[in-house]
Motif scaffolding. Structure first.
Motif, PDB file in Angstrom:
ATOM      1  N   VAL A  34      29.123  51.858  47.274  1.00  0.00           N
ATOM      2  CA  VAL A  34      30.192  51.436  46.751  1.00  0.00           C
ATOM      3  C   VAL A  34      30.037  51.612  45.183  1.00  0.00           C
ATOM      4  N   GLU A  37      29.822  54.941  43.829  1.00  0.00           N
ATOM      5  CA  GLU A  37      31.406  55.435  43.823  1.00  0.00           C
ATOM      6  C   GLU A  37      31.947  54.866  42.469  1.00  0.00           C
ATOM      7  N   GLU A  38      31.807  53.613  42.192  1.00  0.00           N
ATOM      8  CA  GLU A  38      32.499  52.951  41.186  1.00  0.00           C
ATOM      9  C   GLU A  38      31.980  53.559  39.800  1.00  0.00           C
ATOM     10  N   SER A 179      39.501  51.538  42.899  1.00  0.00           N
ATOM     11  CA  SER A 179      38.156  50.766  43.285  1.00  0.00           C
ATOM     12  C   SER A 179      38.055  50.428  44.556  1.00  0.00           C
ATOM     13  N   ARG A 180      37.008  49.998  45.140  1.00  0.00           N
ATOM     14  CA  ARG A 180      37.003  49.427  46.556  1.00  0.00           C
ATOM     15  C   ARG A 180      36.652  47.957  45.996  1.00  0.00           C
ATOM     16  N   ARG A 181      36.279  47.850  45.023  1.00  0.00           N
ATOM     17  CA  ARG A 181      35.917  46.426  44.429  1.00  0.00           C
ATOM     18  C   ARG A 181      36.901  45.688  43.719  1.00  0.00           C
ATOM     19  N   GLU A 182      36.905  44.574  43.866  1.00  0.00           N
ATOM     20  CA  GLU A 182      37.771  43.524  43.085  1.00  0.00           C
ATOM     21  C   GLU A 182      37.379  43.313  41.696  1.00  0.00           C
ATOM     22  N   ARG A 212      41.799  45.888  42.351  1.00  0.00           N
ATOM     23  CA  ARG A 212      40.837  46.941  42.893  1.00  0.00           C
ATOM     24  C   ARG A 212      40.887  48.223  41.930  1.00  0.00           C
TER      25      ARG A 212
END
Length: 229
Positions: A34, A37-38, A179-182, A212
């Motif tokens: 993750v 990816e970010e 994104s997959r993160r907050e 996200r």
């Protein structure tokens, strides 16, 4: 007699420990993936903003070169910035062909569009083409234009050169990709603002943004020697 091998309880304990270790390893690998990816999305967004800044800066610097009527206009309804300059033979790398060159940039549907035409003042611009946004999931959230005249930064509709002309143009862009993160982002924190120019001048409040998303912003400052009087 000596016992050989493992008992069922010992085997279960070993399997439990092994499962816990594999679970922790999988979690670390997923978190690393993750993060990669970010970082990749952030780099792609930065590249897109840099390319846009390069294209826009080139045209804004030339704006007003050897043209009179229609050298520049700003329409805040779409933040439409329209300019014109004369394209001479040695400048063909910057425009379609020699002669008068008119262009426009504006925001529409989460993208910044560009269009150009040549000919008489106020020529009909064809349908716009995206120069920022759309590709790679990039969404333009804010696109704001201001100009420096008489030492004061102003954001207002403009149909002709103001008294004293224009010393510089500023274009602020805020864009994002999924994104997959907050995450939490506060606009304006990555920008070096010149004196007298800030988010408030551009009609933005600078409130923190969440979700996200991977965020990116750019302030494009261009001196405009051909728009001075």
């Amino acid at each position: 007699m000596k016992r050989s091998g493992f008992t069922l309880i010992e085997l279960l304990i070993v399997l439990s420990l092994l499962g816990a270790l594999l679970g922790a390893l999988a979690q670390v690998l997923a978190s690393s993936r993750v993060a990669q990816e970010e970082a990749s999305r952030r780099a792609a967004l930065s590249d897109a903003l840099s390319l846009f800044a390069s294209i826009l800066s080139r045209e804004l610097y030339l704006t007003g070169y050897r043209v009179g009527e229609g050298a520049i206009s700003i329409d805040l309804s779409q933040e439409r910035l329209r300019g014109a300059y004369l394209c001479e033979p040695e400048m063909e790398a910057y425009c379609f062909r020699t002669g008068r060159h008119e262009f426009a940039y504006w925001r529409e549907g989460g993208r910044v569009l560009w269009s150009a035409c040549d000919g008489s003042p106020g020529c009909a611009l064809p349908q716009g083409e995206p120069v920022l946004g759309g590709e790679g999931g990039v969404e333009v959230v804010h696109y704001r234009v201001a100009y420096l005249s008489g030492g004061t930064w102003t954001r207002a509709n403009l149909t002709s050169l103001p008294q004293g002309g224009i010393e510089s143009l500023a274009v602020y862009v805020l864009a994002r990709v999924p994104s997959r993160r907050e995450g939490l982002f506060r606009p304006g924190q990555e920008v070096g603002w010149p004196s007298g120019l800030g988010l408030s001048t551009l009609g933005l409040d600078g409130a923190a943004l969440s979700g996200r998303w991977v965020w990116g912003e750019r302030l494009i400052l261009v001196q405009t020697p051909n728009l001075r009087r």
